[in-house]
Write an enzyme that holds these catalytic residues in place. Structure first.
Site, PDB file in Angstrom:
ATOM      1  N   TYR A  61     -28.548  21.683  -2.817  1.00 23.50           N
ATOM      2  CA  TYR A  61     -30.034  20.885  -3.122  1.00 23.50           C
ATOM      3  C   TYR A  61     -29.875  19.794  -1.956  1.00 23.50           C
ATOM      4  O   TYR A  61     -30.728  19.919  -0.911  1.00 23.50           O
ATOM      5  CB  TYR A  61     -30.039  20.301  -4.260  1.00 23.50           C
ATOM      6  CG  TYR A  61     -31.148  19.191  -4.284  1.00 23.50           C
ATOM      7  CD1 TYR A  61     -32.411  19.533  -3.917  1.00 23.50           C
ATOM      8  CD2 TYR A  61     -30.775  18.098  -5.102  1.00 23.50           C
ATOM      9  CE1 TYR A  61     -33.737  18.549  -4.136  1.00 23.50           C
ATOM     10  CE2 TYR A  61     -32.067  16.893  -5.138  1.00 23.50           C
ATOM     11  CZ  TYR A  61     -33.150  17.256  -4.554  1.00 23.50           C
ATOM     12  OH  TYR A  61     -34.080  16.415  -4.801  1.00 23.50           O
ATOM     13  N   ASP A  63     -20.377  27.043   2.735  1.00 26.71           N
ATOM     14  CA  ASP A  63     -20.746  26.946   1.328  1.00 26.71           C
ATOM     15  C   ASP A  63     -20.071  28.213   0.674  1.00 26.71           C
ATOM     16  O   ASP A  63     -20.106  29.444   1.286  1.00 26.71           O
ATOM     17  CB  ASP A  63     -22.226  27.052   1.180  1.00 26.71           C
ATOM     18  CG  ASP A  63     -22.750  26.377  -0.138  1.00 26.71           C
ATOM     19  OD1 ASP A  63     -22.192  26.773  -1.085  1.00 26.71           O
ATOM     20  OD2 ASP A  63     -23.682  25.442  -0.261  1.00 26.71           O
ATOM     21  N   SER A  90     -20.607   8.298  -3.519  1.00 27.90           N
ATOM     22  CA  SER A  90     -21.387   8.299  -4.792  1.00 27.90           C
ATOM     23  C   SER A  90     -21.260   6.788  -5.136  1.00 27.90           C
ATOM     24  O   SER A  90     -20.240   6.150  -5.190  1.00 27.90           O
ATOM     25  CB  SER A  90     -20.802   9.178  -5.788  1.00 27.90           C
ATOM     26  OG  SER A  90     -21.229   8.974  -7.251  1.00 27.90           O
ATOM     27  N   TYR A  94     -14.783  12.293 -11.869  1.00 25.20           N
ATOM     28  CA  TYR A  94     -15.580  12.587 -10.720  1.00 25.20           C
ATOM     29  C   TYR A  94     -15.724  11.475  -9.660  1.00 25.20           C
ATOM     30  O   TYR A  94     -15.439  11.471  -8.412  1.00 25.20           O
ATOM     31  CB  TYR A  94     -16.893  13.188 -10.927  1.00 25.20           C
ATOM     32  CG  TYR A  94     -18.029  12.806  -9.643  1.00 25.20           C
ATOM     33  CD1 TYR A  94     -17.927  13.800  -8.903  1.00 25.20           C
ATOM     34  CD2 TYR A  94     -18.931  11.910  -9.780  1.00 25.20           C
ATOM     35  CE1 TYR A  94     -18.886  13.656  -7.759  1.00 25.20           C
ATOM     36  CE2 TYR A  94     -19.903  11.890  -8.786  1.00 25.20           C
ATOM     37  CZ  TYR A  94     -19.957  12.695  -7.758  1.00 25.20           C
ATOM     38  OH  TYR A  94     -20.686  12.746  -6.727  1.00 25.20           O
ATOM     39  N   LYS A 124     -14.190  10.773  -5.598  1.00 25.61           N
ATOM     40  CA  LYS A 124     -14.481  10.067  -4.631  1.00 25.61           C
ATOM     41  C   LYS A 124     -14.023   8.940  -3.901  1.00 25.61           C
ATOM     42  O   LYS A 124     -13.876   8.690  -2.720  1.00 25.61           O
ATOM     43  CB  LYS A 124     -16.212   9.735  -5.073  1.00 25.61           C
ATOM     44  CG  LYS A 124     -17.081  10.909  -5.225  1.00 25.61           C
ATOM     45  CD  LYS A 124     -17.179  11.712  -3.970  1.00 25.61           C
ATOM     46  CE  LYS A 124     -18.348  12.929  -4.176  1.00 25.61           C
ATOM     47  NZ  LYS A 124     -18.494  13.796  -2.943  1.00 25.61           N
ATOM     48  N   PHE A 155     -28.746  10.343 -23.820  1.00 23.98           N
ATOM     49  CA  PHE A 155     -27.506   9.593 -24.261  1.00 23.98           C
ATOM     50  C   PHE A 155     -27.291   8.029 -24.144  1.00 23.98           C
ATOM     51  O   PHE A 155     -26.977   7.573 -23.344  1.00 23.98           O
ATOM     52  CB  PHE A 155     -26.518  10.301 -23.115  1.00 23.98           C
ATOM     53  CG  PHE A 155     -26.161  11.874 -23.015  1.00 23.98           C
ATOM     54  CD1 PHE A 155     -25.716  12.504 -23.921  1.00 23.98           C
ATOM     55  CD2 PHE A 155     -26.953  12.510 -22.080  1.00 23.98           C
ATOM     56  CE1 PHE A 155     -25.748  14.086 -24.239  1.00 23.98           C
ATOM     57  CE2 PHE A 155     -26.891  13.956 -22.263  1.00 23.98           C
ATOM     58  CZ  PHE A 155     -25.845  14.531 -23.094  1.00 23.98           C
TER      59      PHE A 155
END
Length: 417
Positions: A33, A54, A174, A202, A206, A279
């Site tokens: 994306y 990719d 991020s 995650y 990073k 959540f």
């Protein structure tokens, strides 16, 4: 295996004026994306020969075909009547496409070799490194997979870049590197989080990759390299939307993990859930739900292209970006810079649901469930530094993001499949 996205053109080429040769730029995760919209924005400059790497773990090759077709259509439309694109302009909207896992170092090395001077090329000018696993919840369930794919693959890529004399990197980071913070909006000087229960695997991957890249930048200065390694880490918040044509957009494999594409799939009927699970609604935010800084995918893509241009040694932008970095001396981090990319204000989960309800006219139902591990109450960027030094801006609003997303999803209910 490598294939090249080819574009049919039966018109006669006109003689083009002498132009600067295209710079070879690799985009890892190019079919995803974010990658597809960044490549589209790169193609629009007609300054780069884009090479996509990719493994299609969460993306589709068709995205790159569409990107080239869209860029070619816009190129032709921009020319005067009865004028054909030059061969170089045509080459600038064609993507060299490789199906390859970054952990397959021998294959990645062969791609770099193909463009090297030993094989008649000009080498790889720079790399935009996007590929990574990115689901916060999943990362806590399969941490070793995330460390291998996100950290080990980055180390391998950097080693290959060094071996082939490629010393310019844009790293896709991020906002999760900050963990839970006390001060909002978040500045780049905020301490990055490695430990703590509020962090995620995650996010830690990073942070680790940023530290590795910083150390590489520092080492190239301390060893007296004539071409010191330059890197810009872009810490983004939540990209959303799609190209306004509806021709390219977000299409993850399987059930979408992120809020906006999940809502779009619910509205179009490809996700059959009757209600959206929220959540947690007891966070210290205005409506109790998590607040995030969303920005349009094309604004984010433009930020990457500006950052790439900032790696051009000797340019005014390059001098401005790295003016504050120490070039010599023990403890220097060399030519490394991190920027937040965002709008500078946040939208809550419930605000997003409301905006998508208006864009789609679909009556979303919600159900509050427990908090999700790794989520933090607020992530809002302070983009002042990126605005001041890069000239970055994110003018498109939430309504535009939702409208463009729905335009893509409605025209492509099954995405690229």
């Amino acid at each position: 295996m490598s294939t090249t996205t080819t574009l049919s053109n039966n018109s006669t080429f006109t003689n083009s004026n002498a132009k600067e040769p295209l710079k070879n730029v690799i985009v890892t995760g190019g079919a995803g994306y974010i990658g597809s919209h960044i490549i589209y924005t790169l193609l629009k400059t007609h300054k780069y020969k884009v090479i996509s790497i990719d493994n299609y773990h969460n993306s589709f090759p068709a995205a790159l075909t569409r990107v080239s077709e869209l860029a070619l259509t816009e190129l032709k439309a921009s020319l005067p009547t009865d004028t054909s694109p030059s061969p170089q302009d045509l080459d600038s909207v064609a993507i060299d496409v490789y199906k390859c896992d970054l952990l397959d170092s021998s294959l990645v090395r062969s791609i770099f070799s193909k463009y090297s001077s030993q094989n008649g090329g000009t080498g790889i000018w720079g790399v935009i490194h996007l590929s990574a696993y990115k689901a916060v919840g999943e990362s806590s369930v399969i941490p070793l997979t995330y460390y291998a794919n996100n950290v080990s693959a980055t180390i391998s890529l950097l080693q290959i870049m060094q071996d082939f004399g490629c010393h310019r990197l844009i790293y896709s980071s991020s906002a999760t590197v900050y963990g839970v913070v006390d001060e909002i909006p978040i500045k780049e000087t905020t301490q990055r989080q490695i430990e703590g229960k509020e962090g995620s695997v995650y996010g830690r991957t990073k942070v680790m990759c940023e530290l590795i890249v910083e150390d590489l930048c520092e080492s190239s200065v301390l060893t007296g390299s004539t071409t010191p390694f330059q890197a810009i880490s872009l810490r983004y918040f939540n990209p959303a939307g799609a190209h306004p044509s509806g021709y390219i957009g977000e299409h993850p494999r399987g059930r979408p993990e992120n809020l906006l594409p999940l809502l779009a799939h619910m509205a179009v009927g490809t996700v059959k859930d009757p209600v959206l699970k929220v959540f947690g609604k007891d966070y210290p935010t205005p409506d109790g739900t998590c607040v995030r800084d969303y920005l349009h995918i094309l604004d984010l893509a433009a930020g990457h292209v500006i950052a790439l241009q900032a790696l051009e040694e000797g340019s005014e932008l390059n001098n401005r970006v790295f003016a504050s970095t120490t070039e010599t001396g023990k403890g220097s981090k060399g030519r490394f810079k991190a920027y937040n990319l965002g709008k500078g204000h946040g939208m809550s989960v419930m605000q997003i649901v409301g905006a998508m309800r208006e864009a789609t006219e679909f009556d979303f139902k919600t159900e509050v469930v427990g908090r999700r591990r790794g989520d933090v109450p607020e992530l809002i960027a302070d983009p002042a530094l990126a605005r001041a030094e890069l000239g970055f801006d994110a003018p498109r609003d939430l309504e535009t993001m939702c409208r463009d997303l729905w335009n893509w999803q409605e025209k492509n209910p099954t995405g690229y499949e």
